[in-house]
Design an enzyme around this catalytic site. Sequence first.
Site, PDB file in Angstrom:
ATOM      1  N   GLY A 261       6.249  -4.756  17.327  1.00 47.24           N
ATOM      2  CA  GLY A 261       5.054  -4.958  16.510  1.00 47.24           C
ATOM      3  C   GLY A 261       5.245  -6.034  15.455  1.00 47.24           C
TER       4      GLY A 261
ATOM      5  CG  LEU B 168       7.117  -3.801   9.278  1.00 44.05           C
ATOM      6  CD1 LEU B 168       7.592  -4.864   8.280  1.00 44.05           C
ATOM      7  CD2 LEU B 168       6.539  -2.591   8.526  1.00 44.05           C
TER       8      LEU B 168
ATOM      9  CB  ALA C 281      18.915   4.759   8.345  1.00 45.40           C
TER      10      ALA C 281
ATOM     11  CB  THR D 262      -2.190   2.104   5.419  1.00 41.56           C
ATOM     12  OG1 THR D 262      -3.227   1.189   5.102  1.00 41.56           O
ATOM     13  CG2 THR D 262      -2.829   3.461   5.675  1.00 41.56           C
ATOM     14  CG  ASP D 263      -3.985  -1.125   1.714  1.00 38.74           C
ATOM     15  OD1 ASP D 263      -4.059  -0.787   2.915  1.00 38.74           O
ATOM     16  OD2 ASP D 263      -4.253  -2.281   1.324  1.00 38.74           O
TER      17      ASP D 263
ATOM     18  CE1 TYR E  68      -3.824   2.674  10.480  1.00 37.21           C
ATOM     19  CE2 TYR E  68      -4.987   1.761   8.592  1.00 37.21           C
ATOM     20  CZ  TYR E  68      -3.827   1.907   9.330  1.00 37.21           C
ATOM     21  OH  TYR E  68      -2.673   1.289   8.905  1.00 37.21           O
TER      22      TYR E  68
ATOM     23  CE  LYS F  16      -0.123   4.521   8.785  1.00 34.73           C
ATOM     24  NZ  LYS F  16       1.059   4.212   9.641  1.00 34.73           N
TER      25      LYS F  16
HETATM   26  N1  LIG Z   1      -0.679  -4.816   9.860  1.00 33.46           N
HETATM   27  C1  LIG Z   1      -1.135  -4.577   8.637  1.00 33.46           C
HETATM   28  O1  LIG Z   1      -1.800  -5.427   8.014  1.00 33.46           O
HETATM   29  C2  LIG Z   1      -0.805  -3.248   7.963  1.00 33.46           C
HETATM   30  C3  LIG Z   1      -1.367  -2.958   6.723  1.00 33.46           C
HETATM   31  C4  LIG Z   1      -1.020  -1.752   6.072  1.00 33.46           C
HETATM   32  C5  LIG Z   1      -0.137  -0.878   6.698  1.00 33.46           C
HETATM   33  N2  LIG Z   1       0.365  -1.184   7.925  1.00 33.46           N
HETATM   34  C6  LIG Z   1       1.281  -0.232   8.550  1.00 33.46           C
HETATM   35  O2  LIG Z   1       2.439  -0.948   8.934  1.00 33.46           O
HETATM   36  C7  LIG Z   1       2.988  -0.372  10.127  1.00 33.46           C
HETATM   37  C8  LIG Z   1       3.271  -1.460  11.141  1.00 33.46           C
HETATM   38  O3  LIG Z   1       2.081  -2.127  11.479  1.00 33.46           O
HETATM   39  P1  LIG Z   1       2.092  -3.396  12.466  1.00 33.46           P
HETATM   40  O4  LIG Z   1       0.901  -4.217  12.115  1.00 33.46           O
HETATM   41  O5  LIG Z   1       3.454  -4.000  12.463  1.00 33.46           O
HETATM   42  O6  LIG Z   1       1.825  -2.706  13.871  1.00 33.46           O
HETATM   43  P2  LIG Z   1       1.581  -3.415  15.305  1.00 33.46           P
HETATM   44  O7  LIG Z   1       1.877  -4.876  15.238  1.00 33.46           O
HETATM   45  O8  LIG Z   1       0.239  -2.997  15.813  1.00 33.46           O
HETATM   46  O9  LIG Z   1       2.707  -2.740  16.206  1.00 33.46           O
HETATM   47  C9  LIG Z   1       2.631  -1.375  16.524  1.00 33.46           C
HETATM   48  C10 LIG Z   1       3.895  -0.982  17.258  1.00 33.46           C
HETATM   49  O10 LIG Z   1       3.778   0.422  17.562  1.00 33.46           O
HETATM   50  C11 LIG Z   1       4.123   0.598  18.940  1.00 33.46           C
HETATM   51  N3  LIG Z   1       3.391   1.740  19.499  1.00 33.46           N
HETATM   52  C12 LIG Z   1       2.045   1.912  19.562  1.00 33.46           C
HETATM   53  N4  LIG Z   1       1.752   3.052  20.194  1.00 33.46           N
HETATM   54  C13 LIG Z   1       2.940   3.626  20.529  1.00 33.46           C
HETATM   55  C14 LIG Z   1       3.288   4.827  21.203  1.00 33.46           C
HETATM   56  N5  LIG Z   1       2.360   5.673  21.669  1.00 33.46           N
HETATM   57  N6  LIG Z   1       4.606   5.106  21.382  1.00 33.46           N
HETATM   58  C15 LIG Z   1       5.558   4.242  20.916  1.00 33.46           C
HETATM   59  N7  LIG Z   1       5.288   3.089  20.283  1.00 33.46           N
HETATM   60  C16 LIG Z   1       3.982   2.791  20.087  1.00 33.46           C
HETATM   61  C17 LIG Z   1       3.698  -0.706  19.608  1.00 33.46           C
HETATM   62  O11 LIG Z   1       4.386  -0.837  20.826  1.00 33.46           O
HETATM   63  P3  LIG Z   1       3.538  -1.097  22.196  1.00 33.46           P
HETATM   64  O12 LIG Z   1       2.823  -2.383  21.979  1.00 33.46           O
HETATM   65  O13 LIG Z   1       4.600  -1.138  23.239  1.00 33.46           O
HETATM   66  O14 LIG Z   1       2.597   0.073  22.327  1.00 33.46           O
HETATM   67  C18 LIG Z   1       4.135  -1.741  18.561  1.00 33.46           C
HETATM   68  O15 LIG Z   1       5.509  -2.037  18.710  1.00 33.46           O
HETATM   69  C19 LIG Z   1       2.001   0.712  10.573  1.00 33.46           C
HETATM   70  O16 LIG Z   1       2.491   1.957  10.159  1.00 33.46           O
HETATM   71  C20 LIG Z   1       0.724   0.382   9.816  1.00 33.46           C
HETATM   72  O17 LIG Z   1      -0.041   1.540   9.563  1.00 33.46           O
HETATM   73  C21 LIG Z   1       0.052  -2.350   8.573  1.00 33.46           C
END
Ligand SMILES: NC(=O)c1ccc[n+]([C@@H]2O[C@H](COP(=O)([O-])OP(=O)(O)OC[C@H]3O[C@@H](n4cnc5c(N)ncnc54)[C@H](OP(=O)(O)O)[C@@H]3O)[C@@H](O)[C@H]2O)c1
Length: 264
Positions: free
Chosen positions: A10, A12, A46, A83-84, A107, A111
């Site tokens: 993903g 992050l 960890a 998340t915020d 969402y 969370k």
């Molecule tokens: N992006 C933002 O702006 C933002 C803002 C605030 C908070 N956050 C938080 O930051 C964190 C990371 O966000 P991100 O944007 O990096 O996420 P992302 O790019 O959408 O990546 C999500 C990851 O989760 C994996 N995943 C999804 N469903 C899964 C499942 N059923 N089993 C195992 N793995 C699964 C995906 O793998 P596959 O593709 O293989 O499914 C991917 O590696 C999250 O907790 C999010 O709530 C993000």
Amino acid sequence: MTLLVTGGTGYLGSELVRIAAPEHPRLELRDADAVRHGFEALRPSAVIHTAYRQDDPAVNSDGSAAVAAAAAAVGARLVHISTDLVFDGAKPEPYSEDDEPNPLDDYGRSKLNAERRVLALHPDTLVVRTSLLVGRRRPGRQEQAVLDAARGERELAFFEDEWRSPVLVSDLAAALLELVESDLTGILHVAGAEPMNRYELACEIAAAHGLPSGRLRRGTIAESGVERAANCVLDSSRARSVLSTVPPGVRGRIGSTWRNGSGG
Ligand SMILES: NC(=O)c1ccc[n+]([C@@H]2O[C@H](COP(=O)([O-])OP(=O)(O)OC[C@H]3O[C@@H](n4cnc5c(N)ncnc54)[C@H](OP(=O)(O)O)[C@@H]3O)[C@@H](O)[C@H]2O)c1
């Protein structure tokens, strides 16, 4: 330390993989047995749990509970990403860890539910709430939408009354790697130091990719008619008092990771 990162492909997670080369098997989060077996096989000391699905409460809530239970069973430190958007955005000042969450959408609710379940199952967890992630060379979904709009390929309005605390993904990853080595528990806000509205952020993203902002359209939540948290700025002062790698704002810095030759 044997570090395991969930969501290693993903936005992050891939930055954490790039910086720290942790274990990052894809364990299906909706299958608690698969998660438990994966943890038993790797026995991480960890875990940074980044994996989620915007539109799947089962992944966010049940999946996070499975990760917390499995981490507790093998005695692993857990840093859980939240998340915020657990807040309703009605507070005029930035949100601190002591403010009461009240998510407006599914969402945010999933969370918040995850936060509560994780802390109940594994009380030594650190829940890190963050904000909009930016700064990867390969644009994420939201950055791509900005670039499409800046090129005139997509009609979108960017809200000037939606305030967040965007953070460079490389800054957040560095902070998380420091936090996973600490013994902090509970909830911590870790986001960019400079509040920005969606229009300002869109202009910054376009500029970082060498695009003019002339085609980016301003809008407001009020005139759009959507229900959206307006002021989800996070107060990260508690994090600032414990971290040596404190995320600054993103203004003028979004392209820095790829301009200096690093960044995925
Ligand atoms: N992006 C933002 O702006 C933002 C803002 C605030 C908070 N956050 C938080 O930051 C964190 C990371 O966000 P991100 O944007 O990096 O996420 P992302 O790019 O959408 O990546 C999500 C990851 O989760 C994996 N995943 C999804 N469903 C899964 C499942 N059923 N089993 C195992 N793995 C699964 C995906 O793998 P596959 O593709 O293989 O499914 C991917 O590696 C999250 O907790 C999010 O709530 C993000």
